[in-house]
Design a protein around this motif. Structure first.
Motif, mmCIF file in Angstrom:
data_model
loop_
_atom_site.group_PDB
_atom_site.id
_atom_site.type_symbol
_atom_site.label_atom_id
_atom_site.label_comp_id
_atom_site.label_asym_id
_atom_site.label_seq_id
_atom_site.Cartn_x
_atom_site.Cartn_y
_atom_site.Cartn_z
ATOM 1 N N SER B 125 2.147 3.200 -4.439
ATOM 2 C CA SER B 125 3.275 3.203 -3.496
ATOM 3 C C SER B 125 2.773 3.377 -2.066
ATOM 4 C CB SER B 125 4.258 4.338 -3.828
ATOM 5 O OG SER B 125 4.670 4.206 -5.165
ATOM 6 N N ILE B 126 1.783 4.270 -1.894
ATOM 7 C CA ILE B 126 1.250 4.490 -0.533
ATOM 8 C C ILE B 126 0.595 3.194 -0.024
ATOM 9 C CG2 ILE B 126 -0.397 5.805 0.872
ATOM 10 C CD1 ILE B 126 -0.042 8.159 -1.117
ATOM 11 N N VAL B 127 -0.190 2.556 -0.897
ATOM 12 C CA VAL B 127 -0.862 1.311 -0.497
ATOM 13 C C VAL B 127 0.187 0.238 -0.165
ATOM 14 C CG1 VAL B 127 -2.364 -0.569 -1.303
ATOM 15 C CG2 VAL B 127 -2.997 1.811 -1.756
ATOM 16 N N PHE B 128 1.253 0.190 -0.931
ATOM 17 C CA PHE B 128 2.315 -0.788 -0.670
ATOM 18 C C PHE B 128 2.952 -0.526 0.700
ATOM 19 C CE2 PHE B 128 6.831 -2.027 -0.864
ATOM 20 C CZ PHE B 128 6.649 -3.397 -0.977
ATOM 21 N N VAL B 129 3.219 0.763 0.991
ATOM 22 C CA VAL B 129 3.810 1.111 2.285
ATOM 23 C C VAL B 129 2.861 0.688 3.414
ATOM 24 C CG1 VAL B 129 4.511 3.056 3.768
ATOM 25 C CG2 VAL B 129 5.281 2.962 1.389
ATOM 26 N N VAL B 130 1.560 0.926 3.222
ATOM 27 C CA VAL B 130 0.572 0.531 4.244
ATOM 28 C C VAL B 130 0.601 -0.990 4.437
ATOM 29 C CG1 VAL B 130 -1.911 0.401 4.757
ATOM 30 C CG2 VAL B 130 -0.928 2.538 3.894
ATOM 31 N N SER B 131 0.803 -1.729 3.342
ATOM 32 C CA SER B 131 0.785 -3.197 3.422
ATOM 33 C C SER B 131 1.916 -3.723 4.329
ATOM 34 C CB SER B 131 0.896 -3.813 2.024
ATOM 35 O OG SER B 131 2.233 -3.757 1.564
ATOM 36 N N ILE B 132 2.973 -2.926 4.456
ATOM 37 C CA ILE B 132 4.110 -3.363 5.282
ATOM 38 C C ILE B 132 3.680 -3.489 6.756
ATOM 39 C CG2 ILE B 132 6.465 -2.699 6.045
ATOM 40 C CD1 ILE B 132 6.783 -1.387 3.247
ATOM 41 N N PHE B 133 2.641 -2.748 7.139
ATOM 42 C CA PHE B 133 2.140 -2.853 8.510
ATOM 43 C C PHE B 133 1.411 -4.175 8.737
ATOM 44 C CE2 PHE B 133 2.486 1.745 7.880
ATOM 45 C CZ PHE B 133 3.209 2.100 9.010
ATOM 46 N N PHE B 134 1.013 -4.850 7.658
ATOM 47 C CA PHE B 134 0.239 -6.079 7.799
ATOM 48 C C PHE B 134 1.032 -7.342 7.458
ATOM 49 C CE2 PHE B 134 -2.739 -2.656 6.992
ATOM 50 C CZ PHE B 134 -3.717 -2.871 7.951
ATOM 51 N N THR B 135 2.011 -7.190 6.587
ATOM 52 C CA THR B 135 2.776 -8.365 6.167
ATOM 53 C C THR B 135 4.187 -7.930 5.760
ATOM 54 O OG1 THR B 135 2.801 -10.245 4.643
ATOM 55 C CG2 THR B 135 1.943 -8.202 3.765
ATOM 56 N N HIS B 136 4.977 -8.856 5.303
ATOM 57 C CA HIS B 136 6.334 -8.494 4.880
ATOM 58 C C HIS B 136 6.530 -8.931 3.435
ATOM 59 C CE1 HIS B 136 7.229 -7.443 8.979
ATOM 60 N NE2 HIS B 136 6.720 -8.613 9.355
ATOM 61 N N PRO B 137 6.020 -8.114 2.503
ATOM 62 C CA PRO B 137 6.181 -8.510 1.097
ATOM 63 C C PRO B 137 7.664 -8.511 0.709
ATOM 64 C CG PRO B 137 5.102 -6.364 1.278
ATOM 65 C CD PRO B 137 5.409 -6.798 2.647
ATOM 66 N N VAL B 138 8.056 -9.482 -0.075
ATOM 67 C CA VAL B 138 9.459 -9.535 -0.523
ATOM 68 C C VAL B 138 9.535 -9.033 -1.969
ATOM 69 C CG1 VAL B 138 10.225 -11.385 0.987
ATOM 70 C CG2 VAL B 138 9.120 -11.940 -1.181
ATOM 71 N N ILE B 139 10.692 -8.637 -2.380
ATOM 72 C CA ILE B 139 10.843 -8.181 -3.765
ATOM 73 C C ILE B 139 11.755 -9.149 -4.497
ATOM 74 C CG2 ILE B 139 11.741 -6.339 -5.245
ATOM 75 C CD1 ILE B 139 10.636 -4.361 -3.166
ATOM 76 N N HIS B 140 11.156 -9.842 -5.471
ATOM 77 C CA HIS B 140 11.899 -10.835 -6.242
ATOM 78 C C HIS B 140 12.636 -10.160 -7.404
ATOM 79 C CE1 HIS B 140 12.727 -14.501 -8.507
ATOM 80 N NE2 HIS B 140 12.122 -13.977 -9.550
ATOM 81 N N ASN B 141 11.946 -9.235 -8.097
ATOM 82 C CA ASN B 141 12.549 -8.572 -9.260
ATOM 83 C C ASN B 141 11.991 -7.152 -9.376
ATOM 84 O OD1 ASN B 141 13.282 -7.708 -11.845
ATOM 85 N ND2 ASN B 141 13.268 -9.802 -12.671
ATOM 86 N N LEU B 142 12.777 -6.195 -8.915
ATOM 87 C CA LEU B 142 12.305 -4.791 -8.868
ATOM 88 C C LEU B 142 11.994 -4.253 -10.265
ATOM 89 C CD1 LEU B 142 11.730 -2.366 -7.026
ATOM 90 C CD2 LEU B 142 14.099 -1.641 -7.367
ATOM 91 N N ALA B 143 12.805 -4.637 -11.251
ATOM 92 C CA ALA B 143 12.603 -4.137 -12.627
ATOM 93 C C ALA B 143 11.219 -4.542 -13.140
ATOM 94 C CB ALA B 143 13.698 -4.681 -13.547
ATOM 95 N N ILE B 144 10.835 -5.798 -12.864
ATOM 96 C CA ILE B 144 9.514 -6.284 -13.309
ATOM 97 C C ILE B 144 8.402 -5.475 -12.624
ATOM 98 C CG2 ILE B 144 7.915 -8.264 -13.167
ATOM 99 C CD1 ILE B 144 9.912 -8.704 -15.343
#
Lengths: 301, 259
Positions: B125-144
């Protein structure tokens, strides 16, 4: 119901060493029991099997009536163990070690904390409760292990060489505490090298040699097997000892003799005989511990 | 009077609490390094190299590698947490504290594995939050996303426990991560789509379990995957089952912990 019932207990390690050979052993509830034996005799293996750290090869073991093959998890609640080797987590604080141990027995934090406080205070560790065992002396580590073994209020305590490397003062404090717990009903099974302690503390004992129980009786009765006792006799000046020949005297120095007395002879007669020689008695005491001698005699047979 | 279940739950909770306390106490060794490593990956692979790679399946290279790098952190953190924690208590012999107690093997395994899962998800989760500073990942299916992150951290926590049970010295703890885990992770489609590989290497890649984790996880973000997502879930569930059984068997046998 016995605290411990062991029948035909056998343990053969993977390397082929047969550590226990069909031993039978019973320990009564409330007893202060000593298991004696040389290093490698099988003492720690017995405790290991009783505490689920060693798998037995064959035999039956019951703890307060609970067969360890059928309901070990119930049997384990009756047992607390202080192992021979220090096995504390050196990265944790003393108070956390006790609360965690209680948790393993299904006791929640709010119940464990007052118990931990009581034990740490009684064992003189309360001031150091936030310290890690890394900063503890050898005696403090032993006391912390005793507190850890008692946190779930077991009915039986196994002490595997608990006073090894502990200084005399701490050792006496520990024994005083254990005697107090034994009087309150805690059954104690002890292995130790300090036979003086067994003589003073334990009611019953068994001697284990080469994986077999070779003697099991009350400490008092075991001592009666000793038919001779060596005394150290201090006098003002040693004189002619020929009239004391029946006591096999040995002159140690100008003021000290060692004599041997059988159980049939009395100290009263010896003192009278000594007076006839003209020597002035200043002190008389047994040399060494009787149980130690018995132990060595039995092991050397 | 507590029921057996309540007692076992307290024991499980105790192990989990202890595990969380352990990895948060040494956060500079457990939480910080993956964040720094993956931030560097975002900069080097995403910004510098990614700008020359272009898009994969319609997403920027930076966005493409985010799920893989998150999953890489989850895998390493979950595995390392369990293997180092369990081996440490085994090495110090403080494992005996729990072995002499009535705590069942199921509760012991569940407690250590839960510790690994929590650290894996936290670091991911921390790495994902950090990634937001570099790009804008989208979420297609949160359950998956949730299913894959949980299953992956479960698999590697259980694998870490197997490793710790067998480990006899500190070297044994690092052999698997260095010689098996890291190569498999780098070859598991974190940085590329296997469709870009020559035919035989594509087929070869299908034997790498990490490929299914990374691709399934990536599907949760962008809706595309090199492999079947349903099949990947079944594969991971089977892997969890096998590793759980292996741990139960080893614990019961007392491998590495009893004589």
């Amino acid at each position: 119901m016995k605290a411990i019932e062991i029948k035909n207990l056998t343990k053969t390690y993977a390397n082929g060493i047969q550590a226990l050979k069909r031993i039978d052993l019973e320990v009564e509830q409330g007893d202060f029991f000593a298991l004696l034996g040389a290093n490698g005799a099988g003492k720690t293996t017995v405790i290991g099997i009783l505490t689920d750290l060693v798998n037995k090869t064959a035999g039956e073991v019951k703890v307060f009536g609970h067969d360890i093959d059928k309901d070990f998890s119930v049997a384990k609640k009756f047992i607390g163990v202080v192992p021979q080797e220090i096995n504390l987590n050196i990265f944790e604080r003393a108070i956390d070690i006790l609360v965690t141990q209680a948790g393993y027995y299904g006791i929640p934090c709010n119940e464990a904390l007052p118990r931990a406080e009581e034990l740490l205070k009684r064992l003189g560790l309360w001031e150091k409760r936030f310290g890690s065992p890394r900063t503890y002396s050898g005696g403090m580590k032993r006391r912390l292990m005793i507190a850890r073994a008692l946190i779930h209020e077991p009915k039986m305590l196994f002490l595997d060489e608990p006073t090894a490397g502990v200084d005399v003062e701490i050792r006496h404090e520990m024994w005083e505490y254990l005697r107090e717990r034994n009087k309150a009903g805690l059954t104690i099974l002890l292995t130790t090298h300090y036979l003086e302690e067994v003589e003073q503390m334990c009611r019953n004992a068994a001697i284990i040699k080469g994986g077999e129980i070779i003697m099991r009786d009350s400490v008092r009765k075991l001592l009666t097997f000793m038919d001779k006792e060596v005394y150290v006799v201090s006098v003002q000046h040693v004189k002619d000892i020929t009239t004391l020949s029946q006591y096999k005297p040995v002159v140690v120095d100008d003021t000290t003799l060692e004599i041997e007395m059988s159980r049939k002879e009395t100290l009263h007669d010896f003192v009278a005989r000594l007076a006839q020689t003209g020597m002035v008695l200043t002190d008389i005491r047994p040399k060494g511990h009787r149980l130690e001698k018995l132990f060595l005699e039995v092991l050397n047979k | 009077m507590r029921t057996v279940f309540q007692e076992q739950f307290i024991a499980f909770e105790t192990i989990v609490r202890r595990e969380i306390a352990r990895f948060t106490r040494i956060w500079t060794q457990t939480l910080l390094p993956p964040v720094i490593t993956q931030s560097l990956s975002f900069v080097i692979f995403g910004k510098f190299i990614g700008s020359q790679v272009g898009h994969i399946n319609g997403v920027s290279y930076m966005a493409f590698i985010v799920p893989g790098l998150v999953m890489m952190s989850v895998i390493n953190s979950a595995f390392t947490n369990v293997v180092s924690s369990f081996f440490s208590v085994k090495f110090q012999r403080s494992i005996e504290e729990v072995l002499v107690s009535p705590t069942t093997h199921v509760a012991i395994i569940a407690g250590y594995v839960m510790g690994g899962v929590i650290r894996g998800i936290l670091v991911g989760s921390i790495v994902f939050v950090v990634s937001i500073f570099f790009t804008h990942p989208v979420i297609h299916n949160l359950a998956i996303i949730i299913i894959f992150i949980i299953l992956t951290s479960l698999v590697f926590s259980l694998a870490g426990l197997v490793n710790a049970i067998f480990a006899k010295k500190f070297d044994d703890v690092s052999i698997f991560p260095t010689f098996v885990l890291t190569p498999l992770t780098y070859l598991g489609g974190v940085f590329y789509s296997i469709h870009s590989l020559p035919g035989v290497w594509q087929q070869f890649s299908l034997f790498n379990p990490i490929l299914y984790m990374v691709n399934g996880f990536r599907y949760g973000f962008y809706g595309f995957s090199d492999v079947s997502v349903g099949g990947s879930i079944l594969f991971l569930v089977a892997l969890v089952g096998i590793l759980l059984y292996a741990n139960l068997y080893l614990m019961k046998k007392g491998t590495g912990i009893k004589s």
